[in-house]
Design an enzyme around this catalytic site. Structure first.
Site, PDB file in Angstrom:
ATOM      1  N   ASP A 148       0.107   5.119   1.069  1.00 38.64           N
ATOM      2  CA  ASP A 148      -0.061   6.094   2.143  1.00 38.64           C
ATOM      3  C   ASP A 148      -0.181   5.386   3.484  1.00 38.64           C
ATOM      4  OD1 ASP A 148      -0.371   8.585   3.338  1.00 38.64           O
ATOM      5  OD2 ASP A 148      -2.510   8.718   2.881  1.00 38.64           O
ATOM      6  N   ASP A 170       0.891  -1.145   0.000  1.00 39.08           N
ATOM      7  CA  ASP A 170       0.000   0.000   0.000  1.00 39.08           C
ATOM      8  C   ASP A 170       0.939   1.207   0.000  1.00 39.08           C
ATOM      9  OD1 ASP A 170      -2.437   1.566   0.486  1.00 39.08           O
ATOM     10  OD2 ASP A 170      -1.614   1.837   2.499  1.00 39.08           O
ATOM     11  N   ASP A 229      -1.464  -1.030   5.887  1.00 38.52           N
ATOM     12  CA  ASP A 229      -1.700  -0.433   7.202  1.00 38.52           C
ATOM     13  C   ASP A 229      -3.172  -0.376   7.584  1.00 38.52           C
ATOM     14  OD1 ASP A 229      -2.351   1.530   5.281  1.00 38.52           O
ATOM     15  OD2 ASP A 229      -1.904   3.144   6.688  1.00 38.52           O
TER      16      ASP A 229
END
Length: 175
Positions: free
Chosen positions: A12, A10, A153
């Site tokens: 960000d 991922d 995240d």
């Protein structure tokens, strides 16, 4: 990392932190919908995207979101996990951010040369947690999902990995 044929991250919150005021993004999305007679009261950005899609406004809304993301990518902060790059296997990014913002942030921090594939929100007709964008990234890297690792995240990252048949690792666990 020799146990995997590909690693997908991922963006960000994983490799970088985009400098985006998500409250301002939500306000802009609400203004776009309100100006066209739709009530976004109480909706988050993703719910507003759904409302926009129902009324043929998704492209307009996504472009507004992308403006904020691209601006935020230009001042993105590099996160510690980025130091794990490069790897000896192909690397991809699969993000809910627009592809151009991903590329801006990767280039800003010299990570673009270590990433072979970027799949953003606008690179595929579906978005995470649907597994299709992740599967697209994995297949573009020439790997099979069951031989791939997705590092993220969020719960939607984990859900996408599980649905795609890829292993998942939380960013805190460090690759």
């Amino acid at each position: 990392m020799t146990e995997y044929d590909a690693i997908v991250y991922d963006l960000d919150g994983t490799l970088v932190r985009l400098d985006v005021d998500w409250g301002a993004v939500a306000d802009r999305c609400a203004a776009i919908l309100s100006a066209r007679g739709h009530d976004p009261a109480g909706a988050d950005i993703w719910e507003m995207r759904e409302l926009a899609a129902e009324h043929g406004l998704l492209d307009r809304l996504d472009e507004a979101i992308a403006e904020f993301e691209r601006d935020g990518a230009r001042s993105a902060r590099r996160l510690a996990l980025a130091d794990a790059l490069p790897h000896s296997v192909p690397v991809g990014v699969c993000s809910l951010n627009c592809e151009s913002a991903c590329r801006i942030a990767l280039e800003l921090h010299g990570l673009d040369g270590h990433v072979d594939v970027v799949v953003g929100r606008d690179s595929h007709e579906l978005v995470k947690p649907d597994p299709e964008p992740l599967l697209h990234a994995v297949e573009s890297l020439g790997a099979a999902p069951e031989r791939s690792l997705f590092v993220g995240d969020s719960a939607s990252d984990r859900e996408a990995a599980r649905a795609a048949g890829a292993d998942f690792q939380w960013v805190e666990d460090r690759v």
